[in-house]
Scaffold this motif. Structure first.
Motif, PDB file in Angstrom:
ATOM      1  N   ALA A  30     -41.378   0.253   8.073  1.00 37.44           N
ATOM      2  CA  ALA A  30     -39.229  -0.522   8.471  1.00 37.44           C
ATOM      3  C   ALA A  30     -39.307  -0.454   6.745  1.00 37.44           C
ATOM      4  O   ALA A  30     -38.249  -0.197   6.452  1.00 37.44           O
ATOM      5  CB  ALA A  30     -39.247  -1.510   8.805  1.00 37.44           C
ATOM      6  N   ALA A  31     -39.742  -1.016   5.975  1.00 36.88           N
ATOM      7  CA  ALA A  31     -39.854  -1.292   4.580  1.00 36.88           C
ATOM      8  C   ALA A  31     -39.203   0.026   3.991  1.00 36.88           C
ATOM      9  O   ALA A  31     -38.284  -0.494   3.268  1.00 36.88           O
ATOM     10  CB  ALA A  31     -41.094  -2.163   4.135  1.00 36.88           C
ATOM     11  N   ARG A  64     -46.712 -11.114   0.537  1.00 34.51           N
ATOM     12  CA  ARG A  64     -46.434 -12.888   0.502  1.00 34.51           C
ATOM     13  C   ARG A  64     -45.420 -12.901  -0.453  1.00 34.51           C
ATOM     14  O   ARG A  64     -44.323 -14.321  -0.494  1.00 34.51           O
ATOM     15  CB  ARG A  64     -47.234 -13.738  -0.430  1.00 34.51           C
ATOM     16  N   SER A  65     -44.787 -11.580  -1.045  1.00 33.29           N
ATOM     17  CA  SER A  65     -43.034 -11.410  -1.544  1.00 33.29           C
ATOM     18  C   SER A  65     -42.776 -10.250  -1.202  1.00 33.29           C
ATOM     19  O   SER A  65     -43.176  -9.289  -1.316  1.00 33.29           O
ATOM     20  CB  SER A  65     -43.234 -12.290  -2.707  1.00 33.29           C
ATOM     21  N   LYS A  66     -40.822 -10.111  -1.752  1.00 29.56           N
ATOM     22  CA  LYS A  66     -40.736  -9.214  -1.842  1.00 29.56           C
ATOM     23  C   LYS A  66     -41.316  -7.951  -2.252  1.00 29.56           C
ATOM     24  O   LYS A  66     -41.377  -6.432  -2.377  1.00 29.56           O
ATOM     25  CB  LYS A  66     -39.221  -9.121  -1.814  1.00 29.56           C
ATOM     26  N   ASP A  67     -41.661  -8.356  -3.699  1.00 29.40           N
ATOM     27  CA  ASP A  67     -42.459  -7.282  -4.680  1.00 29.40           C
ATOM     28  C   ASP A  67     -44.080  -7.524  -4.187  1.00 29.40           C
ATOM     29  O   ASP A  67     -44.158  -5.853  -4.524  1.00 29.40           O
ATOM     30  CB  ASP A  67     -42.565  -8.296  -6.505  1.00 29.40           C
ATOM     31  N   GLU A  68     -44.668  -7.604  -3.760  1.00 26.86           N
ATOM     32  CA  GLU A  68     -45.946  -6.895  -2.754  1.00 26.86           C
ATOM     33  C   GLU A  68     -45.770  -6.325  -1.513  1.00 26.86           C
ATOM     34  O   GLU A  68     -46.139  -5.123  -1.644  1.00 26.86           O
ATOM     35  CB  GLU A  68     -46.686  -8.780  -2.574  1.00 26.86           C
ATOM     36  N   LEU A  69     -44.620  -6.728  -1.059  1.00 24.03           N
ATOM     37  CA  LEU A  69     -43.839  -5.723  -0.576  1.00 24.03           C
ATOM     38  C   LEU A  69     -43.676  -4.549  -0.895  1.00 24.03           C
ATOM     39  O   LEU A  69     -44.474  -3.176  -0.045  1.00 24.03           O
ATOM     40  CB  LEU A  69     -42.815  -5.967   0.724  1.00 24.03           C
ATOM     41  N   PHE A  70     -42.821  -4.368  -1.702  1.00 24.01           N
ATOM     42  CA  PHE A  70     -42.713  -3.438  -2.303  1.00 24.01           C
ATOM     43  C   PHE A  70     -44.400  -2.502  -2.946  1.00 24.01           C
ATOM     44  O   PHE A  70     -43.937  -1.199  -2.798  1.00 24.01           O
ATOM     45  CB  PHE A  70     -41.750  -3.566  -2.870  1.00 24.01           C
ATOM     46  N   ALA A  71     -44.496  -3.289  -3.191  1.00 21.34           N
ATOM     47  CA  ALA A  71     -45.609  -2.668  -4.409  1.00 21.34           C
ATOM     48  C   ALA A  71     -46.599  -2.357  -3.526  1.00 21.34           C
ATOM     49  O   ALA A  71     -47.579  -0.805  -3.114  1.00 21.34           O
ATOM     50  CB  ALA A  71     -46.916  -3.887  -5.167  1.00 21.34           C
ATOM     51  N   VAL A  73     -45.432  -0.677  -0.236  1.00 23.13           N
ATOM     52  CA  VAL A  73     -45.109   0.763  -0.066  1.00 23.13           C
ATOM     53  C   VAL A  73     -45.230   1.601  -1.285  1.00 23.13           C
ATOM     54  O   VAL A  73     -45.293   3.004  -0.249  1.00 23.13           O
ATOM     55  CB  VAL A  73     -43.732   0.556  -0.191  1.00 23.13           C
ATOM     56  N   MET A  74     -45.340   1.115  -1.890  1.00 21.65           N
ATOM     57  CA  MET A  74     -45.457   2.427  -3.590  1.00 21.65           C
ATOM     58  C   MET A  74     -46.958   2.701  -3.382  1.00 21.65           C
ATOM     59  O   MET A  74     -47.592   3.447  -4.272  1.00 21.65           O
ATOM     60  CB  MET A  74     -45.408   1.688  -4.536  1.00 21.65           C
ATOM     61  N   SER A  75     -48.015   2.307  -2.251  1.00 14.37           N
ATOM     62  CA  SER A  75     -49.033   2.092  -2.725  1.00 14.37           C
ATOM     63  C   SER A  75     -49.931   1.497  -3.932  1.00 14.37           C
ATOM     64  O   SER A  75     -50.921   1.802  -4.879  1.00 14.37           O
ATOM     65  CB  SER A  75     -50.131   3.308  -2.985  1.00 14.37           C
ATOM     66  N   LEU A  76     -49.565   0.544  -4.604  1.00 11.68           N
ATOM     67  CA  LEU A  76     -49.596  -0.528  -5.869  1.00 11.68           C
ATOM     68  C   LEU A  76     -50.874  -1.273  -5.438  1.00 11.68           C
ATOM     69  O   LEU A  76     -50.167  -2.364  -4.433  1.00 11.68           O
ATOM     70  CB  LEU A  76     -48.419  -0.816  -6.614  1.00 11.68           C
ATOM     71  N   SER A  77     -51.332  -1.581  -6.042  1.00 15.50           N
ATOM     72  CA  SER A  77     -52.599  -2.539  -5.938  1.00 15.50           C
ATOM     73  C   SER A  77     -51.362  -4.209  -6.821  1.00 15.50           C
ATOM     74  O   SER A  77     -50.967  -4.144  -7.060  1.00 15.50           O
ATOM     75  CB  SER A  77     -53.974  -2.949  -6.794  1.00 15.50           C
ATOM     76  N   ALA A 119     -45.770   9.008  -9.066  1.00 18.17           N
ATOM     77  CA  ALA A 119     -45.224   9.820  -8.133  1.00 18.17           C
ATOM     78  C   ALA A 119     -43.623   9.133  -7.951  1.00 18.17           C
ATOM     79  O   ALA A 119     -42.427   9.842  -8.128  1.00 18.17           O
ATOM     80  CB  ALA A 119     -45.596   9.646  -6.982  1.00 18.17           C
ATOM     81  N   MET A 120     -43.303   7.346  -8.446  1.00 20.90           N
ATOM     82  CA  MET A 120     -41.798   7.182  -8.436  1.00 20.90           C
ATOM     83  C   MET A 120     -41.355   7.705  -9.429  1.00 20.90           C
ATOM     84  O   MET A 120     -39.615   7.807  -9.239  1.00 20.90           O
ATOM     85  CB  MET A 120     -42.454   6.288  -8.312  1.00 20.90           C
TER      86      MET A 120
END
Length: 211
Positions: A30-31, A64-71, A73-77, A119-120
């Motif tokens: 969804a994100a 815990r935050s939108k930042d972590e959700l986006f990370a 999604v982008m496969s960032l740790s 990739a982004m």
């Protein structure tokens, strides 16, 4: 024998799914769609939760935050986010160099984080919405701290946009277009050259009116 009517499909209660992995993947799906459609700034935890048919509180349990959700999604740790955030810890007079070093370091350390960011970056070259996500993501890393130092919201937004554009341009030159003079320089040499310019943008000098 007459056909028996089928019973309606029962849906799990909102906010609960049959398994944590399934729930987490539903939230990520969804994100991913929401970020792609609306960009980083316009996406909210509540919108993602509604799209995934779960409670917003449940999304916050996983991310815990939108930042972590986006990370995610982008496969960032989480470590990559921490490195970017850590640039704002320390003496104000060396902020520009720390920001340059943190961003270039995360993008160029040849880890899975760097691969995802590259990739982004490549996607942003050809897709307008991907470019919006990348720009807003980088700007969001810079905005909160810079706003605490400034008084003019418009001026702050312009400064942050310039800083983000500068970082993106350097990364494109080094990692995508591979301009020989840029790829031939070591990262610290680039940091020393770019740091002062970022310093001017992120830590505006005091004026008689703002003092």
């Amino acid at each position: 024998m007459p056909e028996q009517p089928t019973s309606p499909i029962s849906r799990p209660p909102r906010g609960r799914r049959p398994g944590q992995n399934a729930t987490r993947e539903a939230v990520l799906d969804a994100a991913r769609a929401r970020f792609a459609a609306d960009g980083f700034h316009a996406t909210t935890i509540r919108k993602v939760a509604a799209d995934a048919d779960v409670d917003a509180a449940l999304v916050m349990q996983y991310f815990r935050s939108k930042d972590e959700l986006f990370a995610a999604v982008m496969s960032l740790s989480p470590g990559a986010l921490a490195r970017l955030a850590g640039a704002f810890e320390g003496a104000e007079d060396s902020l520009g160099e720390r920001v340059a070093r943190a961003h270039l370091g995360v993008w160029e350390d040849r880890s899975k984080d760097a691969e995802a960011l590259l990739a982004m970056l490549r996607g942003a070259i050809v897709h307008e919405q991907a470019a919006l996500q990348l720009r807003e993501f980088i700007e969001s890393r810079l905005t909160e701290d810079v706003r605490r130092r400034a008084h003019d919201d418009h001026d702050t937004a312009v400064r942050v946009a310039l800083a983000a554009s500068m970082l993106i341009g350097i990364l494109v030159g080094r990692r995508v277009v591979q301009v020989p003079l840029l790829t031939g320089e070591d990262m610290e040499s680039i940091v020393q050259r770019v740091g002062p310019a970022l310093q001017e943008l992120l830590v505006p000098r005091s004026t008689p009116d703002s003092a």
